[in-house]
Design an enzyme around this catalytic site. Structure first.
Site, mmCIF file in Angstrom:
data_model
loop_
_atom_site.group_PDB
_atom_site.id
_atom_site.type_symbol
_atom_site.label_atom_id
_atom_site.label_comp_id
_atom_site.label_asym_id
_atom_site.label_seq_id
_atom_site.Cartn_x
_atom_site.Cartn_y
_atom_site.Cartn_z
ATOM 1 N N ASP A 33 5.660 5.603 -2.260
ATOM 2 C CA ASP A 33 6.216 4.849 -1.144
ATOM 3 C C ASP A 33 7.492 4.139 -1.567
ATOM 4 O OD1 ASP A 33 4.018 5.639 0.134
ATOM 5 O OD2 ASP A 33 3.300 3.628 0.673
ATOM 6 N N ASP A 37 11.031 4.386 0.185
ATOM 7 C CA ASP A 37 11.700 3.190 0.711
ATOM 8 C C ASP A 37 13.103 3.046 0.151
ATOM 9 O OD1 ASP A 37 9.554 2.525 2.206
ATOM 10 O OD2 ASP A 37 8.821 0.928 0.889
ATOM 11 N N LYS A 116 0.982 -7.820 3.695
ATOM 12 C CA LYS A 116 1.220 -6.479 4.214
ATOM 13 C C LYS A 116 0.209 -5.551 3.566
ATOM 14 C CE LYS A 116 4.931 -3.109 4.920
ATOM 15 N NZ LYS A 116 4.085 -1.974 4.659
ATOM 16 N N ASP A 118 -1.892 -2.409 2.519
ATOM 17 C CA ASP A 118 -1.469 -1.045 2.235
ATOM 18 C C ASP A 118 -2.590 -0.091 2.624
ATOM 19 O OD1 ASP A 118 0.219 0.889 1.452
ATOM 20 O OD2 ASP A 118 -0.011 0.558 -0.699
ATOM 21 N N LYS A 295 7.241 -12.912 10.125
ATOM 22 C CA LYS A 295 7.393 -12.664 11.557
ATOM 23 C C LYS A 295 7.901 -13.915 12.251
ATOM 24 C CE LYS A 295 3.524 -9.473 11.457
ATOM 25 N NZ LYS A 295 2.178 -9.104 11.901
ATOM 26 N N CYS A 431 -12.590 10.133 -34.537
ATOM 27 C CA CYS A 431 -12.369 10.880 -35.770
ATOM 28 C C CYS A 431 -13.579 10.589 -36.649
ATOM 29 C CB CYS A 431 -11.088 10.392 -36.449
ATOM 30 S SG CYS A 431 -10.961 10.874 -38.182
HETATM 31 S S1 IVH Z 1 3.637 -5.883 11.698
HETATM 32 C C1 IVH Z 1 5.690 -5.235 15.331
HETATM 33 N N1 IVH Z 1 1.912 -6.902 10.014
HETATM 34 O O1 IVH Z 1 3.164 -2.102 7.551
HETATM 35 C C2 IVH Z 1 4.698 -5.108 14.303
HETATM 36 N N2 IVH Z 1 2.495 -4.608 9.778
HETATM 37 O O2 IVH Z 1 6.012 -0.865 7.266
HETATM 38 C C3 IVH Z 1 5.141 -4.308 13.129
HETATM 39 N N3 IVH Z 1 1.302 -3.483 7.952
HETATM 40 O O3 IVH Z 1 3.180 0.405 9.910
HETATM 41 C C4 IVH Z 1 4.147 -4.286 12.066
HETATM 42 N N4 IVH Z 1 0.123 -5.212 7.297
HETATM 43 O O4 IVH Z 1 0.919 -0.366 9.173
HETATM 44 C C5 IVH Z 1 2.594 -5.802 10.374
HETATM 45 N N5 IVH Z 1 0.370 -7.941 8.622
HETATM 46 C C6 IVH Z 1 1.047 -6.852 9.002
HETATM 47 C C7 IVH Z 1 0.890 -5.618 8.333
HETATM 48 C C8 IVH Z 1 1.650 -4.515 8.751
HETATM 49 C C9 IVH Z 1 0.383 -3.945 7.096
HETATM 50 C C10 IVH Z 1 1.831 -2.110 7.953
HETATM 51 C C11 IVH Z 1 1.802 -1.445 9.293
HETATM 52 C C12 IVH Z 1 3.185 -0.908 9.507
HETATM 53 C C13 IVH Z 1 3.820 -1.036 8.159
HETATM 54 C C14 IVH Z 1 5.284 -1.364 8.323
#
Ligand code: IVH
Length: 605
Positions: A33, A37, A116, A118, A295, A431
């Site tokens: 990944d 990226d 995030k 995985d 966010k 050994c």
């Molecule tokens: S938000 C508008 N929050 O990361 C919402 N994504 O590279 C966009 N992912 O495809 C995603 N944990 O599968 C969001 N807490 C989290 C996340 C998350 C994992 C993944 C998700 C997305 C990828 C983005």
């Protein structure tokens, strides 16, 4: 337009499209990944600086890839979006600046930071509180229906609110989250696969994808996945207006939510500081996260900010440095340890993994090599995680061209050519030669090392020279070295010999604890040695102790006790201890602890 830039953009487009196809369609990626990226980031940056390089087939312009076709398709209630990546604090600040330009001047923002996960992105639909449909993300607009598979996930509520006292479920609610394996379950699953002769999964995410996209949900049920939700994709009624409230709302309906790992900030710099606290914290989790998501908390602002391609502007993913890279396995080397264990390691085409050039990596043992079917010439995935020594995760079998060679476990020690032996309960191969020069080198290196006899000037190279010249056959021979012998060796002048002999002489006075450590008995490091010196006043006392007596010491298990008794029963070791004593190394315990006073009467005094 610059020709080389346009060539590079075309090359990146081609690579990314290919890798995206391998990942999404074939479920069989050939790059990590992190590598994907990095390529994506490069293309995106290029296109931003030179918009004329943008083409309709650029992977930056679309949402995911076409889903594999053997599962039923479903159209998502709203686009299932992805995220832009940030790799540094400045990337995060640049994200804030970019969105700031689109917002009223001086508008204050607050943020939610979430792990995030995985895993695999999933979309769950509830009608009148009943789970009616589950789907994968697919291309972001159309996903694959995996309702029966998702029903097998025990933490997924089949009805909301899970607690009858919770808030009323809206008539329709579509939520999004991530399905993933805990590391413990992942290890178990892979172990089972190996036992059943199947290739283990290279990482928990691939395993999660494999588990969920089974046509037979019975198979999914055998692989207990977890799930966590973080977004309301669509819904009716009175829904929360901030991300922070969404997380709490989802939790109150009975969804698993990463609340305890999420945090609210009204200051970006504080959020950024918080990101870094996760560099260590992530290792305390029983699941993998590949970064954190920042966010914009207010969902109206989030929506107003809109979307670029497949990425909402209102959030960005702060990615940890890629810990995995692919590279070529050029060959394998073997180290022999003090105990005679033959430890294989990988010799790799140099590759940079999270900022460090890696040329060698651990291959755990020969069973592991066989189980993962790692071959010389393979493209392999190398992982470097935190302080852990880099290791080979597994091969990318799809990149083989037929020239790869299988790796056999050695039947002979590569150094002394004696036969190897296998201990039934262990995976290790040994050994069989107690006099193996390589083993002896390790034993002596350990004996003279810092925490043990601490003999300055006896580095690895000199130890090797002494062994090769036949001057030492065991650790005790260090103490009978003569100036005349040393002077015949290459690189040894008067002064060096004098210093070395003085350092050796000083070491004669080392404490009992250090001498016990230096003997290198299996299971006896400096901590155990310290415990032992609290009970036994000399090497002789320890040598005569029974397993029971040794076990009475707090913290010493039967294995350690057995190994100590066995070490002193060994004829060769007895000779060494006797030679050491004759050389004046016969330390006495300096002090007695309270525990020893308590035990003294009943044991040795
Ligand atoms: S938000 C508008 N929050 O990361 C919402 N994504 O590279 C966009 N992912 O495809 C995603 N944990 O599968 C969001 N807490 C989290 C996340 C998350 C994992 C993944 C998700 C997305 C990828 C983005």
């Amino acid at each position: 337009m610059n020709d080389s830039l346009s060539r590079r953009a075309a090359e990146l487009r081609e690579k990314l499209n290919y890798h995206s196809y391998r990942y999404h369609v074939l479920d069989s990626p050939v790059v990590t990944d992190g590598e994907y990226d990095a390529l994506f980031h490069e293309l995106r940056t290029l296109e931003e600086a030179h918009p004329d390089l943008l083409t309709p087939d650029s992977p930056t312009q679309r949402v995911g890839s076409t889903p594999r076709s053997n599962l039923p398709k479903v159209e998502h209630a709203a686009p299932v979006l992805s995220l832009t990546n940030a790799f540094s604090d400045d990337d995060v600040r640049a994200w804030r600046e970019r969105i700031g330009k689109l917002l009223p001047a001086d508008m204050m923002l607050d943020y939610v930071v979430e792990p995030k996960l995985d895993g695999l992105s999933v979309v769950l639909t509830y009608e009148d509180g009943i789970f009616v449909q589950g789907a994968t993300r697919g291309d972001g607009l159309i996903g694959e229906e995996i309702t029966p598979n998702l029903r097998t996930l025990l933490s997924l509520p089949l009805r909301i609110p899970a607690d009858p006292d919770g808030p009323h479920a809206p008539p329709t609610l579509v939520v999004r989250g991530e399905a993933f394996f805990s590391l413990r379950i992942f290890e178990e699953l892979n172990q089972r696969r190996v036992e059943e002769g199947e290739t283990p999964f290279v990482n928990p995410r691939n395993a999660a994808s494999g588990a969920l996209r089974q046509l037979d949900p019975g198979i999914t049920a055998q692989r207990p996945l977890q799930i966590a939700l973080y977004q309301i994709l669509a819904g009716e009624g009175d829904l929360p207006s901030t991300q922070w409230d969404v997380l709490h709302y989802l939790a109150s309906l009975g969804f698993p939510v990463m609340l305890e790992y999420s945090a609210y900030f009204d200051d970006l710099e504080e959020a950024i500081a918080h990101l870094h606290t996760w560099e260590d914290r992530r290792r305390t989790l029983d699941f993998e996260i590949d970064g954190l998501v920042i966010k914009v908390n207010d969902l109206q602002t989030f929506d107003d900010l809109g979307v670029v391609g497949k990425d909402p502007r209102g959030a960005t993913a702060f990615k940890f440095p890629a810990e995995e890279r692919t590279t070529k396995l050029l060959g394998i080397g073997i180290n022999v340890g003090r105990t005679g264990v033959l430890a294989p390691y990988a010799m790799l085409e140099p590759v940079e993994v999270s900022g460090v050039t890696v040329k060698q990596a651990t291959l755990h043992n020969f069973d592991d090599i066989q189980a993962k079917d790692i071959r010389i010439g393979d493209t392999v995935i190398v992982k470097r995680s935190g302080e852990v020594i880099p290791y080979v995760v597994g091969p990318v079998a799809d990149l083989r061209d037929g020239s790869e060679r299988k790796i056999e476990a050695p039947t002979k020690c590569p150094f002394c050519k004696h036969a190897t032996i296998r201990n039934e309960e262990e995976v290790a191969i040994y050994c069989s030669n107690p006099q193996c020069p390589e083993r002896l080198a390790r034993t002596i290196e350990y004996f003279v090392s810092r925490g043990a006899m601490d003999i300055d000037g006896l580095g690895d190279r000199i130890v090797r020279q002494l062994i090769d010249a036949g001057l030492i056959q065991d650790v005790a021979d260090i103490y009978t070295l003569q100036a005349d012998d040393l002077l015949t060796l290459e690189g040894f002048a008067e002064k060096k010999v004098e210093n070395l002999l003085a350092a050796i002489d000083t070491s004669r006075g080392r404490s009992l604890e250090r001498v016990i450590t230096a003997l290198g008995i299996k299971g006896v490091g400096s901590t155990v040695a310290e415990l032992l010196t609290a009970e036994f006043a000399s090497l002789q006392e320890l040598a005569q102790a029974s397993e029971e007596a040794i076990q009475q010491i707090a913290g010493l298990g039967p294995h350690t006790a057995e190994s100590i008794v066995a070490a002193f029963a060994d004829q060769q070791n007895r000779v060494v201890v006797e030679k050491l004593r004759a050389a004046g190394i016969d330390p006495k315990a300096e002090r007695r602890t309270k525990a020893s006073e308590r035990l003294a009467g009943m044991t040795f005094v």
